[in-house]
Design a protein around this motif. Structure first.
Motif, short mmCIF file in Angstrom:
data_model
loop_
_atom_site.label_atom_id
_atom_site.label_comp_id
_atom_site.label_asym_id
_atom_site.label_seq_id
_atom_site.Cartn_x
_atom_site.Cartn_y
_atom_site.Cartn_z
N GLY A 1 80.50 32.39 -20.29
CA GLY A 1 81.20 31.11 -20.19
C GLY A 1 82.33 31.14 -19.16
N LYS A 2 82.47 32.27 -18.45
CA LYS A 2 83.52 32.37 -17.44
C LYS A 2 82.97 31.92 -16.09
CE LYS A 2 86.04 36.07 -19.66
NZ LYS A 2 86.63 37.38 -19.55
N GLY A 3 83.83 31.24 -15.35
CA GLY A 3 83.39 30.76 -14.04
C GLY A 3 84.55 30.24 -13.23
N GLU A 4 84.22 29.44 -12.24
CA GLU A 4 85.26 28.88 -11.41
C GLU A 4 84.88 27.49 -10.92
OE1 GLU A 4 85.82 31.67 -8.22
OE2 GLU A 4 84.12 30.91 -7.08
N VAL A 5 85.92 26.73 -10.65
CA VAL A 5 85.79 25.41 -10.05
C VAL A 5 86.40 25.52 -8.66
CG1 VAL A 5 86.45 22.99 -10.18
CG2 VAL A 5 85.97 24.25 -12.28
N VAL A 6 85.62 25.18 -7.67
CA VAL A 6 86.10 25.22 -6.29
C VAL A 6 86.22 23.79 -5.78
CG1 VAL A 6 85.61 26.00 -3.94
CG2 VAL A 6 84.99 27.44 -5.88
N ALA A 7 87.42 23.42 -5.38
CA ALA A 7 87.65 22.11 -4.77
C ALA A 7 87.61 22.32 -3.26
CB ALA A 7 89.00 21.56 -5.19
N PHE A 8 86.96 21.42 -2.55
CA PHE A 8 86.87 21.55 -1.10
C PHE A 8 86.97 20.19 -0.43
CE2 PHE A 8 82.58 21.29 -2.81
CZ PHE A 8 82.04 20.26 -2.08
N LYS A 9 87.17 20.24 0.86
CA LYS A 9 87.17 19.04 1.70
C LYS A 9 86.13 19.24 2.79
CE LYS A 9 91.83 17.46 1.00
NZ LYS A 9 93.08 17.04 1.58
N LYS A 10 85.66 18.16 3.34
CA LYS A 10 84.71 18.22 4.45
C LYS A 10 85.43 18.74 5.70
CE LYS A 10 81.25 16.17 2.34
NZ LYS A 10 79.99 16.79 2.07
N THR A 11 84.77 19.61 6.44
CA THR A 11 85.32 20.13 7.68
C THR A 11 85.16 19.07 8.76
OG1 THR A 11 84.59 22.33 7.01
CG2 THR A 11 85.21 22.05 9.31
N PRO A 12 86.27 18.66 9.37
CA PRO A 12 86.16 17.63 10.42
C PRO A 12 85.23 18.09 11.55
CG PRO A 12 88.46 18.06 9.87
CD PRO A 12 87.64 19.10 9.18
N ILE A 13 84.56 17.20 12.14
CA ILE A 13 83.62 17.38 13.25
C ILE A 13 82.36 18.12 12.78
CG2 ILE A 13 83.20 18.29 15.59
CD1 ILE A 13 86.25 17.87 16.07
N ILE A 14 82.50 19.28 12.16
CA ILE A 14 81.33 20.05 11.73
C ILE A 14 80.54 19.27 10.68
CG2 ILE A 14 80.60 22.12 10.48
CD1 ILE A 14 82.76 23.65 11.99
N SER A 15 81.20 18.71 9.68
CA SER A 15 80.47 17.96 8.66
C SER A 15 79.80 16.73 9.26
CB SER A 15 81.39 17.57 7.50
OG SER A 15 82.37 16.67 7.92
N HIS A 16 80.45 16.12 10.24
CA HIS A 16 79.85 14.96 10.90
C HIS A 16 78.64 15.38 11.73
CE1 HIS A 16 83.87 13.49 9.89
NE2 HIS A 16 83.26 12.32 9.76
N ALA A 17 78.75 16.51 12.42
CA ALA A 17 77.63 17.01 13.23
C ALA A 17 76.43 17.34 12.34
CB ALA A 17 78.05 18.23 14.03
N MET A 18 76.69 17.90 11.16
CA MET A 18 75.60 18.26 10.27
C MET A 18 74.87 17.04 9.73
SD MET A 18 77.09 21.64 8.41
CE MET A 18 75.61 21.97 7.45
N LYS A 19 75.56 15.90 9.72
CA LYS A 19 74.91 14.66 9.27
C LYS A 19 73.78 14.25 10.21
CE LYS A 19 78.61 12.66 6.57
NZ LYS A 19 79.60 11.59 6.46
N LEU A 20 73.81 14.73 11.46
CA LEU A 20 72.74 14.42 12.39
C LEU A 20 71.39 14.86 11.82
CD1 LEU A 20 74.25 15.49 15.83
CD2 LEU A 20 73.76 13.16 15.06
N HIS A 21 71.35 16.01 11.15
CA HIS A 21 70.10 16.51 10.59
C HIS A 21 69.80 15.95 9.21
CE1 HIS A 21 70.05 19.47 13.84
NE2 HIS A 21 68.77 19.60 13.53
N LYS A 22 70.80 15.41 8.55
CA LYS A 22 70.61 14.93 7.18
C LYS A 22 70.43 13.42 7.09
CE LYS A 22 73.46 18.41 4.90
NZ LYS A 22 74.67 18.58 4.08
N ASN A 23 70.82 12.70 8.12
CA ASN A 23 70.84 11.24 8.08
C ASN A 23 69.43 10.68 7.92
OD1 ASN A 23 71.32 8.48 8.47
ND2 ASN A 23 72.98 8.92 9.89
#
Length: 182
Positions: A103-125
Motif C-alpha cells: 500500500g506504499k507509493g507516491e504521488v508525483v505532481a508535474f507540469k507540461k514542459t514548454p515547447i517540448i509538450s507542444h512539439a509532442m502534440k504533433l504526433h498525438k494530434n
C-alpha cells in the motif's frame, strides 16, 4: 516533366516544409523515448503515500477516481492499471504508483514542459484539420523524394545507377528491425 520544373518543385516543397520536417523529427525523437524519461512533463512535487487497497479485481476506474480525490488530486483521470504488483493511475497533472501488497507509493505532481509538450502534440494530434494537413505533408514528402531522385539526369550518381540500391536499402533496413526485433 522538365528538369528545371522538377528542381523547382523539389526546392520549393523542401523550403516550405523544412520547419515541419524538423519539428516532426524532434517530436518523433521525443516520442521514441517517452517511456524512459517522460520528456513531456517535469516533476514539481513528489509525495509519499500509504493507502489500503482492495483486491485487484475490485479496482475500477470509479475506485481510481475516488482514490485520487482522497489523495487530494483534483485532475481529470486518463487511465489506471495494475501491472506487476503496482497500481498506477495517470491523471492530467499527476501520476500515482502504489505497491499492491504494502500500500506504499507516491504521488508525483508535474507540469507540461514548454515547447517540448507542444512539439509532442504533433504526433498525438487527431483533429480533423491536422489529419488532412498531415496527409498533405506525407504526399509532399513522397513528391520531394521522387523529385529528388529525378534531379540528377546523367552520370554515375543517377537514381538508376546508385539511388535505387540505396532506396531499396532504406526500405529493407527498417523492415528488418520490424521483423527481427518484434
Amino acid at each position: 516533366m522538365k528538369q528545371q520544373k522538377i528542381r523547382g518543385l523539389h526546392r520549393d516543397l523542401g523550403y516550405f516544409y523544412i520547419g515541419l520536417i524538423i519539428s516532426f523529427a524532434f517530436s518523433g525523437i521525443l516520442m521514441n523515448h517517452r517511456d524512459s524519461w517522460h520528456p513531456e512533463k517535469y516533476t514539481v512535487e513528489t509525495k509519499a503515500v500509504t493507502v489500503k487497497l482492495p483486491a485487484e479485481e475490485l479496482i475500477s476506474e470509479k475506485y481510481a477516481e475516488s482514490l485520487g480525490k482522497e489523495l487530494g488530486i483534483d485532475d481529470k483521470i486518463r487511465r489506471h492499471s495494475v501491472k506487476k504488483g503496482t497500481f498506477k493511475i495517470s491523471f492530467e497533472n499527476h501520476d500515482v504508483e502504489i505497491d499492491m501488497e504494502t500500500g506504499k507509493g507516491e504521488v508525483v505532481a508535474f507540469k507540461k514542459t514548454p515547447i517540448i509538450s507542444h512539439a509532442m502534440k504533433l504526433h498525438k494530434n487527431t483533429s480533423e484539420w491536422w489529419i488532412y494537413y498531415s496527409d498533405i505533408f506525407g504526399i509532399s514528402l513522397i513528391v520531394i523524394a521522387v523529385t529528388g531522385a529525378l534531379m540528377i539526369p546523367y552520370g554515375k550518381f543517377t537514381f538508376k545507377k546508385r539511388g535505387l540500391k540505396l532506396a531499396v536499402a532504406g526500405v529493407v533496413f527498417p523492415l528488418l528491425f520490424l521483423f527481427l526485433l518484434s
